[in-house]
Design an enzyme around this catalytic site. Structure first.
Site, PDB file in Angstrom:
ATOM      1  N   PHE A  20      -2.127 -12.078  -8.282  1.00  0.00           N
ATOM      2  CA  PHE A  20      -1.377 -11.543  -9.425  1.00  0.00           C
ATOM      3  C   PHE A  20      -1.211 -12.649 -10.469  1.00  0.00           C
ATOM      4  O   PHE A  20      -1.107 -13.828 -10.110  1.00  0.00           O
ATOM      5  CB  PHE A  20       0.026 -11.102  -8.985  1.00  0.00           C
ATOM      6  CG  PHE A  20       0.045  -9.929  -8.029  1.00  0.00           C
ATOM      7  CD1 PHE A  20      -0.269 -10.095  -6.686  1.00  0.00           C
ATOM      8  CD2 PHE A  20       0.393  -8.662  -8.471  1.00  0.00           C
ATOM      9  CE1 PHE A  20      -0.249  -9.024  -5.799  1.00  0.00           C
ATOM     10  CE2 PHE A  20       0.415  -7.572  -7.591  1.00  0.00           C
ATOM     11  CZ  PHE A  20       0.091  -7.756  -6.253  1.00  0.00           C
ATOM     12  N   THR A  50      -4.191 -10.296  -2.489  1.00  0.00           N
ATOM     13  CA  THR A  50      -4.279  -9.890  -3.903  1.00  0.00           C
ATOM     14  C   THR A  50      -3.711 -11.003  -4.767  1.00  0.00           C
ATOM     15  O   THR A  50      -2.676 -11.583  -4.446  1.00  0.00           O
ATOM     16  CB  THR A  50      -3.533  -8.564  -4.145  1.00  0.00           C
ATOM     17  OG1 THR A  50      -4.114  -7.562  -3.315  1.00  0.00           O
ATOM     18  CG2 THR A  50      -3.665  -8.116  -5.609  1.00  0.00           C
TER      19      THR A  50
HETATM   20  O1  LIG Z   1      -0.037  -0.016  -5.347  1.00  0.00           O
HETATM   21  C1  LIG Z   1       0.566  -1.081  -5.177  1.00  0.00           C
HETATM   22  O2  LIG Z   1       1.402  -1.227  -4.271  1.00  0.00           O
HETATM   23  C2  LIG Z   1       0.268  -2.202  -6.034  1.00  0.00           C
HETATM   24  O3  LIG Z   1       1.074  -3.090  -6.139  1.00  0.00           O
HETATM   25  C3  LIG Z   1      -1.059  -2.267  -6.740  1.00  0.00           C
HETATM   26  C4  LIG Z   1      -2.126  -3.008  -5.936  1.00  0.00           C
HETATM   27  C5  LIG Z   1      -3.393  -3.268  -6.814  1.00  0.00           C
HETATM   28  O4  LIG Z   1      -3.431  -2.892  -7.976  1.00  0.00           O
HETATM   29  O5  LIG Z   1      -4.332  -3.859  -6.282  1.00  0.00           O
HETATM   30  C6  LIG Z   1      -1.628  -4.325  -5.531  1.00  0.00           C
HETATM   31  C7  LIG Z   1      -1.949  -4.876  -4.359  1.00  0.00           C
HETATM   32  C8  LIG Z   1      -2.861  -4.212  -3.398  1.00  0.00           C
HETATM   33  O6  LIG Z   1      -4.114  -4.805  -3.616  1.00  0.00           O
HETATM   34  C9  LIG Z   1      -2.992  -2.768  -3.643  1.00  0.00           C
HETATM   35  C10 LIG Z   1      -2.590  -2.217  -4.800  1.00  0.00           C
END
Ligand SMILES: O=C(O)C(=O)C[C@]1(C(=O)O)C=C[C@@H](O)C=C1
Length: 426
Positions: free
Chosen positions: A298, A296
């Site tokens: 950020f 992911t």
């Molecule tokens: O729910 C979480 O733990 C988050 O940090 C959010 C979140 C997202 O929004 O994509 C972050 C990383 C992962 O991809 C899954 C969920």
């Protein structure tokens, strides 16, 4: 022709702008009416294994809880506005903060004690993220600012506002995942708010299936998690024979906490191993993302942009639109291709002010209804490079709206996919 919004309206003025505010208002008088107290958790600090434990240790900036307090105190209704020393914030739609007992006092002038140096030399950066402790966003905030102080927020919008209202110094928010795709909400919020992208972090995301101790997967009738996490594990869940209801909640760690506090023996959560530790759950299956290289991305957001440089790889994020719709897209993209600037991302979202363009056909054949878009593009160049400045000058000619969201260092940390169960000897 239109103008770029500051600080990118003129490349030189941008280059000479300060990168960080020298002084900031310390929100000592801002209180968060969340009913949990107003201490926030530190990355280095454990938060305990139950919600009650971490509630003691940290505050979630919550619009919901504030509105509950409003109900119980009708006198305060309508007065829940952000304020520093009696100076109301321009933002009043989310009941984020409330100054109690000062309703009748006129705003006091700021004094020298309200100002302190920016937290660059020793003092901790306060970093807002969405979710509860154990969320991947908290881990991303820790990777971006290892000595930062984590401030959990219940919604993405609250994280944006926490920075705008000086409750936090930075926000770290997910924008895209290699399996699940873009987190559209944050693209829309980037446009609605005036924060700047000052960096990015890419986090390997390693999901676990969590349940109460003693629960076996045959007992499960439901799996809950953040919609992105459910999407990232879709095929693996089916392969595990878990053809049960899948329900979306606000964040992965929140799902784990929900299973634990409600003692749900028929429900599993998809979340991190750290969430299992924090909320006292067992790991039923490890590494359940559909692709081992699940990442992911950020972005780090701040009130001020950073000065772009050329001594390391930089990325620039822009958003643009045109009155004549998608017809300019090719021209815009050619401005980058012509200068050998690689694009790393392109995303389109509905145009907020004019989602549909109605075009009456000259030949009386009817009415065309074109969907209108905002285009988000990331490209691999720094705004300090002449080729990037020239490309944007050209893009500006082809578009009716253009905003630079940020020019920032690329995350170049060595690739280390999350540990697989086999690599950990399980
Ligand atoms: O729910 C979480 O733990 C988050 O940090 C959010 C979140 C997202 O929004 O994509 C972050 C990383 C992962 O991809 C899954 C969920």
């Amino acid at each position: 022709m239109h103008t770029l919004s500051p600080p990118y309206s003129n490349a030189l003025s941008y280059l000479h702008r300060g990168s960080e505010p020298t002084f900031r208002v310390v929100p000592t008088r801002i209180t968060v009416k969340c009913g949990y107290g107003f201490e926030s958790s530190s990355f280095s600090q454990g938060v305990g294994s139950t919600r009650t434990d971490w509630q003691r240790a940290c505050a979630i900036l919550s619009s919901k809880v504030d509105s509950q307090n409003e109900d119980s105190n009708p006198a305060a209704a309508g007065e829940n506005i952000a304020a520093v020393n009696g100076h109301k914030s321009a933002v009043t739609d989310l009941n984020l903060v409330h100054v109690s007992g000062e309703k009748t006092l006129p705003p006091k002038p700021l004094t020298i004690s309200d100002l302190s140096p920016a937290p660059m030399h020793g003092s901790q950066l306060r970093v807002a993220y969405q979710g509860v402790p154990g969320a991947y966003s908290e881990a991303a905030a820790g990777k971006a600012y290892p000595n930062g102080e984590a401030i959990p927020c219940d919604q993405f919008e609250v994280a944006f506002q926490a920075v705008e209202l000086w409750i936090a110094d930075r926000a770290v928010l997910p924008v895209e995942n290699s399996l699940g795709g873009s987190i559209h909400r944050n693209y829309d919020l980037l446009l609605r708010h005036r924060l700047h992208i000052v960096g990015e972090v890419q986090l390997p995301v390693h999901h676990c299936l969590l349940a109460l101790p003693g629960v076996r997967s045959e007992y499960l009738t439901r799996v809950i998690s953040h919609p992105q996490a459910l999407a990232q594990c879709e095929h693996t869940l089916t392969k595990l024979g878990l053809n049960v209801a899948r329900e979306a909640v606000d964040d992965t760690a929140g799902a784990a906490e929900f299973v634990a506090t409600n003692n749900l023996r028929d429900t599993a959560a998809i979340a991190s191993a750290r969430a299992a530790d924090l909320y006292g759950l067992q790991i039923l299956a490890d590494g359940i993302q559909d692709d081992p290289n699940n990442v992911t991305r950020f972005v780090m957001l701040a009130r001020e942009p950073i000065i772009p440089r050329t001594d390391r790889p930089f990325k620039t994020s822009i958003v643009f639109a045109h009155d004549k719709g998608t017809s300019v897209l090719f021209k815009v993209l050619s401005a980058f291709a012509f200068r050998n600037i690689s694009l790393t991302k392109i995303e389109s979202r509905p145009h907020r002010n004019r989602p549909i363009r109605i075009v009456d056909d000259d030949k009386n054949e009817g009415t065309a209804k074109h969907f209108e878009y905002m285009f988000y593009v990331d490209f691999e160049a720094s705004m300090a490079e002449v080729r990037a400045q020239n490309a944007l000058a050209e893009v500006q000619e082809f578009t009716s709206f253009l905003r630079v969201l940020g020019s920032y260092p690329m995350d170049m940390t060595p690739w280390s996919p999350s540990a697989s169960p086999s690599s950990r000897g399980e």
